[in-house]
Design a protein around this motif. Structure first.
Motif, PDB file in Angstrom:
ATOM      1  N   ILE A  44       0.943  -1.621   0.184  1.00  0.00           N
ATOM      2  CA  ILE A  44      -0.005  -0.172   0.450  1.00  0.00           C
ATOM      3  C   ILE A  44       1.282   1.285   0.293  1.00  0.00           C
ATOM      4  O   ILE A  44       2.141   1.525   0.558  1.00  0.00           O
ATOM      5  CB  ILE A  44      -0.910  -0.015   1.160  1.00  0.00           C
ATOM      6  N   PRO A  45       0.041   2.380  -0.693  1.00  0.00           N
ATOM      7  CA  PRO A  45       0.982   3.674  -0.332  1.00  0.00           C
ATOM      8  C   PRO A  45       1.313   4.615   1.226  1.00  0.00           C
ATOM      9  O   PRO A  45       0.508   4.243   1.693  1.00  0.00           O
ATOM     10  CB  PRO A  45       0.097   4.556  -1.807  1.00  0.00           C
TER      11      PRO A  45
ATOM     12  N   ALA B   3      -5.382   8.015 -14.503  1.00  0.00           N
ATOM     13  CA  ALA B   3      -5.579   6.953 -14.435  1.00  0.00           C
ATOM     14  C   ALA B   3      -4.570   6.113 -13.760  1.00  0.00           C
ATOM     15  O   ALA B   3      -3.320   6.051 -13.446  1.00  0.00           O
ATOM     16  CB  ALA B   3      -5.115   6.180 -15.720  1.00  0.00           C
ATOM     17  N   THR B   4      -5.634   5.280 -12.679  1.00  0.00           N
ATOM     18  CA  THR B   4      -5.123   4.198 -10.938  1.00  0.00           C
ATOM     19  C   THR B   4      -5.057   3.067 -11.961  1.00  0.00           C
ATOM     20  O   THR B   4      -5.405   2.807 -12.229  1.00  0.00           O
ATOM     21  CB  THR B   4      -5.763   4.573  -9.966  1.00  0.00           C
ATOM     22  N   ALA B   5      -4.174   2.145 -10.906  1.00  0.00           N
ATOM     23  CA  ALA B   5      -4.368   0.960 -11.350  1.00  0.00           C
ATOM     24  C   ALA B   5      -4.172  -0.787  -9.537  1.00  0.00           C
ATOM     25  O   ALA B   5      -4.245   0.530  -8.833  1.00  0.00           O
ATOM     26  CB  ALA B   5      -3.462   0.081 -12.069  1.00  0.00           C
ATOM     27  N   TRP B  26       7.248  -5.957 -11.775  1.00  0.00           N
ATOM     28  CA  TRP B  26       7.286  -5.921 -13.971  1.00  0.00           C
ATOM     29  C   TRP B  26       6.201  -5.080 -14.037  1.00  0.00           C
ATOM     30  O   TRP B  26       6.430  -4.644 -14.819  1.00  0.00           O
ATOM     31  CB  TRP B  26       7.103  -7.435 -13.965  1.00  0.00           C
ATOM     32  N   ILE B  27       5.104  -5.139 -13.407  1.00  0.00           N
ATOM     33  CA  ILE B  27       3.824  -4.234 -14.070  1.00  0.00           C
ATOM     34  C   ILE B  27       4.489  -3.084 -13.833  1.00  0.00           C
ATOM     35  O   ILE B  27       3.527  -2.158 -14.089  1.00  0.00           O
ATOM     36  CB  ILE B  27       2.572  -4.920 -14.052  1.00  0.00           C
ATOM     37  N   ALA B  28       4.086  -2.928 -12.224  1.00  0.00           N
ATOM     38  CA  ALA B  28       4.627  -1.646 -11.687  1.00  0.00           C
ATOM     39  C   ALA B  28       5.283  -1.035 -12.321  1.00  0.00           C
ATOM     40  O   ALA B  28       5.116   0.535 -12.251  1.00  0.00           O
ATOM     41  CB  ALA B  28       4.953  -1.702 -10.040  1.00  0.00           C
ATOM     42  N   LYS B  39      -2.181   1.826  -7.117  1.00  0.00           N
ATOM     43  CA  LYS B  39      -2.458   2.442  -6.160  1.00  0.00           C
ATOM     44  C   LYS B  39      -2.190   1.083  -4.915  1.00  0.00           C
ATOM     45  O   LYS B  39      -2.362   2.078  -4.286  1.00  0.00           O
ATOM     46  CB  LYS B  39      -3.337   2.634  -6.694  1.00  0.00           C
ATOM     47  N   GLU B  40      -2.017   0.316  -5.033  1.00  0.00           N
ATOM     48  CA  GLU B  40      -2.602  -1.161  -4.541  1.00  0.00           C
ATOM     49  C   GLU B  40      -1.769  -2.962  -5.378  1.00  0.00           C
ATOM     50  O   GLU B  40      -2.778  -2.575  -6.184  1.00  0.00           O
ATOM     51  CB  GLU B  40      -3.662  -0.769  -3.328  1.00  0.00           C
TER      52      GLU B  40
END
Lengths: 257, 257
Positions: A44-45, B3-5, B26-28, B39-40
């Protein structure tokens, strides 16, 4: 009752991809050895309301909760104030933590200034966790263990609290490594899991140059069921025209059949 | 709008420590390049109600959600049935997915049996995601992208859907690498973050044999503020008697000052 756990990793730098988290896997392995079931891990951020809500949800749900990150001296280290809010506690500067930090910086050319003294601030009703690496302590409050995020420091802190964790019966495990495809053995595996209600079976395909196959991991508290289920799977693999081998443990990477 | 993810990693084998997750990082990194804010990330077990609840919570909250794992042919692959429940959809055997899988297994000694045909079952109102590695497709339903868990396969699937993602303005970043301790510069950093309201500042200590210091990562959509804030930090470092250097980007590991 089986002891359960949750891990909370706090840090924007993990979510931006800058830093690779390695703490989840390290703690997961430790918990597995202790017979504590890790149920969930969240990254989490550095955001107060998310941290507070996650701490409250996890500590209400799991036997033990471990948080990593956000307890350093800088403005983006907000874990401690969030922990205090989550447990409705106040913050105070702990005398013992101050003593340890003073000692740590004594005789160095690093000044024990106000920012560094922030690391001695902990919630009321918490108990310090030793930090054999860099002195600044973590702390425990109820079932939450608050660790630093830097892996080497976290390792030291985790080992400091080992005696405070009560594991359940450790799950025993066996791996059946085979050269048959996951899709070939899928149906039979389902039947075996139904036959052995007390054995949990996971199926993990592997690929390597020139070969592929499936590692089937069995877990159970009961050694006899575990062995019988593994043998039943091996029998199926051979019937399907494949080769297989039973190993103890679940970290086997030896696929030399 | 930014845009968030969110990322959902599904699999007991990650929580038991057997398998190290590498998909989150990798996705981050990919999302960071696209200007999409992760975001999480959650790692959850192969457990229906947890999977369903997490999918519903994430898809309601974030622009894009990516799930990895649990879409293979075996009994422990339950992601697809959970996705269908989460979106209140039925399951069906998709003709195009069947065609691709048939083609994939044609001319091999691997039988395209019932278990493998399970990989052609997807929720209604979903859209296939190409799998250039092993044919069995992922799928998209609303804002959820369902990927395989095996990294190499996931990479291929992710690259297949790149054109479907609309990033925001990419956050620009700079790193000020320095040989001063985090605790020395902490107070000044806080002041600079207050001065530059549109620059987010993270502070990351580093240790290496014979030296230590702090990497200060600045992020902003605004290049000019970013540069000014970095210069202000460098000035402070020099005032404190330290050395520092400004780098573009946030993945700098060059601390040769």
């Amino acid at each position: 009752m089986v002891a359960t756990a949750g891990i909370i990793i706090i840090g924007d730098e993990i979510l931006s991809g800058r830093t690779k988290d390695t703490n989840i896997n390290w703690i997961a392995c430790k918990l597995d050895h202790l017979g504590i079931r890790l149920k969930e891990a969240r990254i989490i951020p550095d955001k107060s309301d998310t941290i507070i809500k996650t701490i409250q949800a996890f500590t209400g749900q799991y036997t033990y909760v471990f948080s990593c990150g956000g307890i350093g001296p800088t403005h983006d280290d907000i874990t401690t104030e969030c922990v205090a809010k989550a447990f409705n506690q106040k913050l105070y500067k702990d005398a013992e933590a101050m003593r340890r930090l003073k000692l740590h910086y004594e005789g160095t050319n690093v000044e024990f200034n106000e920012a560094r003294q922030k690391m001695a601030i902990v919630p009321t009703n918490s108990k310090l966790i030793d930090n054999p690496v860099s002195a600044a302590p973590g702390y425990r409050i109820e079932n939450l263990f608050v660790f630093a995020g830097v892996p080497k420091i976290m390792w030291g802190m985790f080992d400091s609290i080992l005696t405070e964790l009560t594991g359940g019966k450790k799950l025993k495990s066996k791996t059946v490594s085979s050269n048959v495809g996951e899709g070939l053995i899928a149906k039979d595996l389902e039947k075996i899991e139904n036959d052995f209600f007390n054995v949990k079976i996971g199926s993990y395909p592997y690929f390597k140059p020139g070969s592929f196959g499936t590692s089937i991991v069995l877990k159970s508290e009961d050694e006899i069921s575990l062995q019988k289920a593994a043998e039943a799977i091996l029998e199926i693999i051979i019937k399907l025209g494949g080769k297989g081998k039973i190993f103890d443990g679940n970290e086997i990477d030896d696929r030399s059949l």
